[in-house]
Structures are given as C-alpha cells and as structure tokens.
Scaffold this motif. Sequence first.
Motif, PDB file in Angstrom:
ATOM      1  N   CYS A 151       9.980  -4.364  39.352  1.00  0.00           N
ATOM      2  CA  CYS A 151      10.871  -5.305  38.918  1.00  0.00           C
ATOM      3  C   CYS A 151      10.510  -6.097  37.412  1.00  0.00           C
ATOM      4  O   CYS A 151      11.377  -6.214  36.506  1.00  0.00           O
ATOM      5  N   ARG A 152       9.197  -6.345  37.507  1.00  0.00           N
ATOM      6  CA  ARG A 152       8.575  -6.881  36.347  1.00  0.00           C
ATOM      7  C   ARG A 152       8.423  -5.861  35.155  1.00  0.00           C
ATOM      8  O   ARG A 152       8.485  -6.433  34.115  1.00  0.00           O
ATOM      9  N   ASN A 153       8.228  -4.703  35.546  1.00  0.00           N
ATOM     10  CA  ASN A 153       8.235  -3.714  34.537  1.00  0.00           C
ATOM     11  C   ASN A 153       9.203  -2.647  34.671  1.00  0.00           C
ATOM     12  O   ASN A 153       8.819  -1.440  35.023  1.00  0.00           O
ATOM     13  N   PRO A 154      10.483  -2.846  34.464  1.00  0.00           N
ATOM     14  CA  PRO A 154      11.646  -1.906  34.664  1.00  0.00           C
ATOM     15  C   PRO A 154      11.414  -0.674  33.987  1.00  0.00           C
ATOM     16  O   PRO A 154      11.194  -0.704  32.892  1.00  0.00           O
ATOM     17  N   GLY A 155      11.520   0.448  34.783  1.00  0.00           N
ATOM     18  CA  GLY A 155      11.442   1.857  34.040  1.00  0.00           C
ATOM     19  C   GLY A 155      10.202   2.320  33.266  1.00  0.00           C
ATOM     20  O   GLY A 155      10.278   3.300  32.806  1.00  0.00           O
ATOM     21  N   ALA A 156       9.073   1.452  33.828  1.00  0.00           N
ATOM     22  CA  ALA A 156       8.072   1.744  33.147  1.00  0.00           C
ATOM     23  C   ALA A 156       6.885   2.786  34.257  1.00  0.00           C
ATOM     24  O   ALA A 156       6.136   3.387  33.374  1.00  0.00           O
ATOM     25  N   SER A 157       7.023   2.757  35.419  1.00  0.00           N
ATOM     26  CA  SER A 157       6.376   3.578  36.359  1.00  0.00           C
ATOM     27  C   SER A 157       7.124   4.800  36.635  1.00  0.00           C
ATOM     28  O   SER A 157       8.503   4.925  36.753  1.00  0.00           O
ATOM     29  N   PHE A 158       6.512   5.942  37.073  1.00  0.00           N
ATOM     30  CA  PHE A 158       7.240   7.108  37.132  1.00  0.00           C
ATOM     31  C   PHE A 158       6.619   7.817  38.385  1.00  0.00           C
ATOM     32  O   PHE A 158       5.498   7.902  38.899  1.00  0.00           O
ATOM     33  N   VAL A 159       7.718   8.630  39.023  1.00  0.00           N
ATOM     34  CA  VAL A 159       7.219   9.813  40.078  1.00  0.00           C
ATOM     35  C   VAL A 159       7.785  11.314  39.503  1.00  0.00           C
ATOM     36  O   VAL A 159       8.238  11.371  38.375  1.00  0.00           O
ATOM     37  N   ALA A 160       6.906  12.191  40.030  1.00  0.00           N
ATOM     38  CA  ALA A 160       7.256  13.415  39.636  1.00  0.00           C
ATOM     39  C   ALA A 160       7.630  14.103  40.996  1.00  0.00           C
ATOM     40  O   ALA A 160       7.091  14.000  42.098  1.00  0.00           O
ATOM     41  N   CYS A 161       8.949  14.746  40.907  1.00  0.00           N
ATOM     42  CA  CYS A 161       9.523  15.448  42.106  1.00  0.00           C
ATOM     43  C   CYS A 161       9.720  16.814  41.936  1.00  0.00           C
ATOM     44  O   CYS A 161      10.210  17.217  40.890  1.00  0.00           O
ATOM     45  N   ASP A 162       9.737  17.498  42.879  1.00  0.00           N
ATOM     46  CA  ASP A 162      10.236  19.073  43.122  1.00  0.00           C
ATOM     47  C   ASP A 162      11.575  18.825  42.884  1.00  0.00           C
ATOM     48  O   ASP A 162      12.382  18.218  43.598  1.00  0.00           O
ATOM     49  N   GLY A 163      11.969  19.768  41.771  1.00  0.00           N
ATOM     50  CA  GLY A 163      13.455  19.412  41.139  1.00  0.00           C
ATOM     51  C   GLY A 163      14.535  20.108  42.182  1.00  0.00           C
ATOM     52  O   GLY A 163      15.447  19.810  41.929  1.00  0.00           O
ATOM     53  N   GLY A 191       0.139  15.598  36.055  1.00  0.00           N
ATOM     54  CA  GLY A 191      -0.572  14.314  35.777  1.00  0.00           C
ATOM     55  C   GLY A 191      -0.120  13.940  34.414  1.00  0.00           C
ATOM     56  O   GLY A 191       0.034  12.948  33.826  1.00  0.00           O
ATOM     57  N   ARG A 192      -0.490  14.941  33.361  1.00  0.00           N
ATOM     58  CA  ARG A 192      -0.271  14.768  31.907  1.00  0.00           C
ATOM     59  C   ARG A 192       1.209  14.222  31.470  1.00  0.00           C
ATOM     60  O   ARG A 192       1.373  13.396  30.991  1.00  0.00           O
ATOM     61  N   SER A 193       2.166  14.846  32.203  1.00  0.00           N
ATOM     62  CA  SER A 193       3.606  14.701  32.078  1.00  0.00           C
ATOM     63  C   SER A 193       3.824  12.969  32.508  1.00  0.00           C
ATOM     64  O   SER A 193       4.750  12.500  31.941  1.00  0.00           O
ATOM     65  N   LEU A 194       2.980  12.687  33.799  1.00  0.00           N
ATOM     66  CA  LEU A 194       3.539  11.208  34.110  1.00  0.00           C
ATOM     67  C   LEU A 194       2.722  10.240  33.299  1.00  0.00           C
ATOM     68  O   LEU A 194       3.372   9.241  32.841  1.00  0.00           O
ATOM     69  N   VAL A 195       1.470  10.404  32.784  1.00  0.00           N
ATOM     70  CA  VAL A 195       0.742   9.791  31.843  1.00  0.00           C
ATOM     71  C   VAL A 195       1.886   9.616  30.360  1.00  0.00           C
ATOM     72  O   VAL A 195       2.063   8.679  30.068  1.00  0.00           O
ATOM     73  N   GLN A 196       2.283  10.842  30.079  1.00  0.00           N
ATOM     74  CA  GLN A 196       3.201  10.955  28.609  1.00  0.00           C
ATOM     75  C   GLN A 196       4.151  10.162  28.895  1.00  0.00           C
ATOM     76  O   GLN A 196       4.702   9.249  27.972  1.00  0.00           O
ATOM     77  N   ALA A 197       4.953  10.011  29.968  1.00  0.00           N
ATOM     78  CA  ALA A 197       6.147   9.408  29.947  1.00  0.00           C
ATOM     79  C   ALA A 197       6.067   7.618  30.058  1.00  0.00           C
ATOM     80  O   ALA A 197       6.648   7.069  29.548  1.00  0.00           O
ATOM     81  N   CYS A 198       4.813   7.330  30.790  1.00  0.00           N
ATOM     82  CA  CYS A 198       4.316   5.881  30.766  1.00  0.00           C
ATOM     83  C   CYS A 198       3.978   5.378  29.249  1.00  0.00           C
ATOM     84  O   CYS A 198       4.502   4.540  28.809  1.00  0.00           O
ATOM     85  N   LEU A 199       3.243   6.291  28.531  1.00  0.00           N
ATOM     86  CA  LEU A 199       2.832   5.944  27.052  1.00  0.00           C
ATOM     87  C   LEU A 199       4.128   5.803  26.412  1.00  0.00           C
ATOM     88  O   LEU A 199       4.296   5.097  25.199  1.00  0.00           O
ATOM     89  N   GLU A 200       5.036   6.667  26.434  1.00  0.00           N
ATOM     90  CA  GLU A 200       6.177   6.741  25.582  1.00  0.00           C
ATOM     91  C   GLU A 200       7.083   5.255  26.002  1.00  0.00           C
ATOM     92  O   GLU A 200       7.582   4.660  24.942  1.00  0.00           O
ATOM     93  N   GLN A 201       7.118   4.783  27.303  1.00  0.00           N
ATOM     94  CA  GLN A 201       7.906   3.577  27.453  1.00  0.00           C
ATOM     95  C   GLN A 201       7.136   2.269  27.007  1.00  0.00           C
ATOM     96  O   GLN A 201       7.650   1.435  26.381  1.00  0.00           O
ATOM     97  N   LEU A 202       5.775   2.259  26.863  1.00  0.00           N
ATOM     98  CA  LEU A 202       4.840   1.336  26.346  1.00  0.00           C
ATOM     99  C   LEU A 202       5.167   1.204  24.806  1.00  0.00           C
ATOM    100  O   LEU A 202       5.260   0.375  24.079  1.00  0.00           O
ATOM    101  N   ALA A 203       5.308   2.603  24.160  1.00  0.00           N
ATOM    102  CA  ALA A 203       5.444   2.603  22.770  1.00  0.00           C
ATOM    103  C   ALA A 203       6.904   1.840  22.344  1.00  0.00           C
ATOM    104  O   ALA A 203       6.851   1.288  21.183  1.00  0.00           O
ATOM    105  N   LYS A 204       7.807   2.321  23.108  1.00  0.00           N
ATOM    106  CA  LYS A 204       8.960   1.608  22.947  1.00  0.00           C
ATOM    107  C   LYS A 204       9.004   0.098  22.886  1.00  0.00           C
ATOM    108  O   LYS A 204       9.818  -0.529  22.128  1.00  0.00           O
ATOM    109  N   LEU A 205       7.960  -0.333  23.654  1.00  0.00           N
ATOM    110  CA  LEU A 205       7.998  -1.630  23.691  1.00  0.00           C
ATOM    111  C   LEU A 205       6.805  -2.365  22.649  1.00  0.00           C
ATOM    112  O   LEU A 205       6.333  -3.583  22.619  1.00  0.00           O
ATOM    113  N   ASP A 206       6.389  -1.389  21.873  1.00  0.00           N
ATOM    114  CA  ASP A 206       5.551  -1.647  20.817  1.00  0.00           C
ATOM    115  C   ASP A 206       4.143  -2.007  21.182  1.00  0.00           C
ATOM    116  O   ASP A 206       3.600  -2.926  20.704  1.00  0.00           O
TER     117      ASP A 206
END
Length: 152
Positions: A50-62, A97-112
Amino acid sequence: MFVKIACHMAMQIRPMLETDLPAVLALWGRTEGVGLNESDTPPRLAAYLCRNPGASFVACDGVQGALLGAVLCGNDGRRGYLHHLAVAAEARCQGIGRSLVQACLEQLAKLDIAKCNIFVYATNTPGRAFWEKLGWFGRDDLLTMQILIGGV
Ligand SMILES: CC(C)(COP(=O)(O)OP(=O)(O)OC[C@H]1O[C@@H](n2cnc3c(N)ncnc32)[C@H](O)[C@@H]1OP(=O)(O)O)[C@@H](O)C(=O)NCCC(=O)NCCS
C-alpha cells in the motif's frame, strides 16, 4: 507487461497484489539467499504494498499463471530499495530476475528516484554475481548498521 522468454513460454511481469502474498511467501521461504523476518507477515507486507503502490512485481507463467518470481520494491522519497528478489529454481537463467529488477527500476525512475540500494548476505556469492552482472556495485566504504526499536 508480457515478455517472451527462452523455450517460448509466455511470461507475465505484473505488479504484486495482496492476493499474491501467500504464494510469494512460499517462494521466498524455499529460496536460498532470502532471509524472512518479522516484517514478512502478510499484514506487514500488505502495508508495504500500500505504501509503495505498483512498485513490487511478480513474474507468472503466462499460460497457467503459476508464480515464477517476485521482488519487493519501495522508496523513502530519496533512495529506492529492492528486497527478496527470488526466481523459482526451475525457472532461472531465462531472464526473469533481470526483468523483475528492470520493472522496479522503471517505476523508481518515474518517481525521479536516482539511486537504488539492495541488501545482499555477505555469504550469497551467486546472488552478488547476479547483481554485478546487471551492473550493480558494492559500496565498500559503507557499512550497514541497525537498531531494534521497541515493540518489534
Ligand atoms: C539471483 C536470481 C534472482 C537470478 O534470477 P534469474 O532469473 O536466474 O536471472 P536472469 O536469468 O535474469 O539472469 C540475468 C543475467 O544474470 C546472469 N546470472 C544469473 N544468475 C547468476 C549468477 N548466480 N552468477 C552470475 N551471473 C548470473 C545470467 O547469466 C544473465 O546474464 P545474461 O543476460 O548475460 O545472459 C536467482 O538465481 C535466485 O532467485 N537466486 C536465489 C535468491 C537470491 O539469491 N536472490 C538475491 C537476493 S539479494
């Protein structure tokens, strides 16, 4: 976000939901190099999401939706932090692992947020090698210190 990975299995990277927590905790609990503590109860993790909305990620079998990986991400308004990156043993070395990290860093970048920190057990040699492969570097001039706050 859908990412195509090796062996042609569709993999979905999406924000972690409170409903993912039982499966995520099970994955973390069986993953070497991930240390769970008093902050890793479902209510406290739900509060973190709740405190960090949309910042944590999961990878799922599509196809089947099975959980393949997870990572917590948050920030304090100044620095970003990743915790508990884990990929299921049978799904490693396919870029998850790389994709999960990249998704997080993209969210952090959006927050400057300009920098992100992680905590790696000093004994986790493979984990450290993974982070270094992705360009992360150790800060040998810094030491992590901690204090227990009453009522923990
Ligand atoms: C570390 C971990 C998350 C890596 O996940 P993964 O999905 O297998 O990693 P990826 O496939 O995305 O690998 C990305 C790159 O890192 C490399 N890599 C992965 N694991 C590595 C390791 N142990 N040592 C060196 N390089 C590694 C891959 O070869 C790949 O390089 P490439 O893009 O040039 O091919 C996974 O092994 C894991 O869950 N380990 C246990 C938990 C853990 O230690 N987490 C870190 C806690 S701080």
